[in-house]
Design a protein around this motif. Sequence first.
Motif, PDB file in Angstrom:
ATOM      1  N   ALA A  97       0.833  -1.206   0.000  1.00 24.77           N
ATOM      2  CA  ALA A  97       0.000   0.000   0.000  1.00 24.77           C
ATOM      3  C   ALA A  97       0.866   1.253   0.000  1.00 24.77           C
ATOM      4  N   LEU A  98       1.938   1.241   0.780  1.00 17.62           N
ATOM      5  CA  LEU A  98       2.827   2.397   0.811  1.00 17.62           C
ATOM      6  C   LEU A  98       3.464   2.631  -0.556  1.00 17.62           C
ATOM      7  N   THR A  99       3.754   1.576  -1.287  1.00 19.18           N
ATOM      8  CA  THR A  99       4.270   1.722  -2.640  1.00 19.18           C
ATOM      9  C   THR A  99       3.278   2.500  -3.505  1.00 19.18           C
ATOM     10  N   CYS A 100       2.012   2.161  -3.402  1.00 18.39           N
ATOM     11  CA  CYS A 100       0.985   2.874  -4.181  1.00 18.39           C
ATOM     12  C   CYS A 100       0.930   4.347  -3.797  1.00 18.39           C
ATOM     13  N   PHE A 101       1.012   4.639  -2.501  1.00 19.59           N
ATOM     14  CA  PHE A 101       0.938   6.037  -2.064  1.00 19.59           C
ATOM     15  C   PHE A 101       2.188   6.822  -2.476  1.00 19.59           C
TER      16      PHE A 101
END
Length: 175
Positions: A97-101
């Motif tokens: 998820a942090l990669t997406c953000f």
Amino acid sequence: SAAWYLLSKFGHPGFRWLAPLPAAVERARYGTTPPHARVAAGFFALFGVLNLYLVWRLARKVSSDDSGGQAALALAFACASNALLYFARHCFPCDAALTCFLLAALVTVAPEGTQRAWLAGLWCGLGYLIYNGYWSVGAAVLLVFVARPAVPLRARLRGAARALLGLVTPVAVAL
């Protein structure tokens, strides 16, 4: 209904779609008794490494330092962060998820383009579906993008509408 099932019964619907990818590779490689989920752990560990790269890229984009010293310092702080790398070898949705953000943040500092706001919203929507515990990170990325003071109010409102459309696109597709 489908909306209730996907968004309220389970915490992270996007993770349920992401996690079977390494599981299928592992099953094809090792059969039904894999040795300690190595493929899945390696797959999710790659998100931690990718996040370090994205922190460096983001710092390079927003830095006024052409030599890359500020980006190197940002990368050093990211590498020293226990919270950023703690779950690197676990099969948890946090790093994905942090990669997406971080990709959404990179899109927001990219040169102007008509699809930039929508793409930033799309990455935030995907990040939210993968791990909804980071919803405030996605909100902060989009608020910083929309609240740029050098941009006229009308353009900011158009960008906000496009970002909102991008944000709900993955949820709409999921439903």
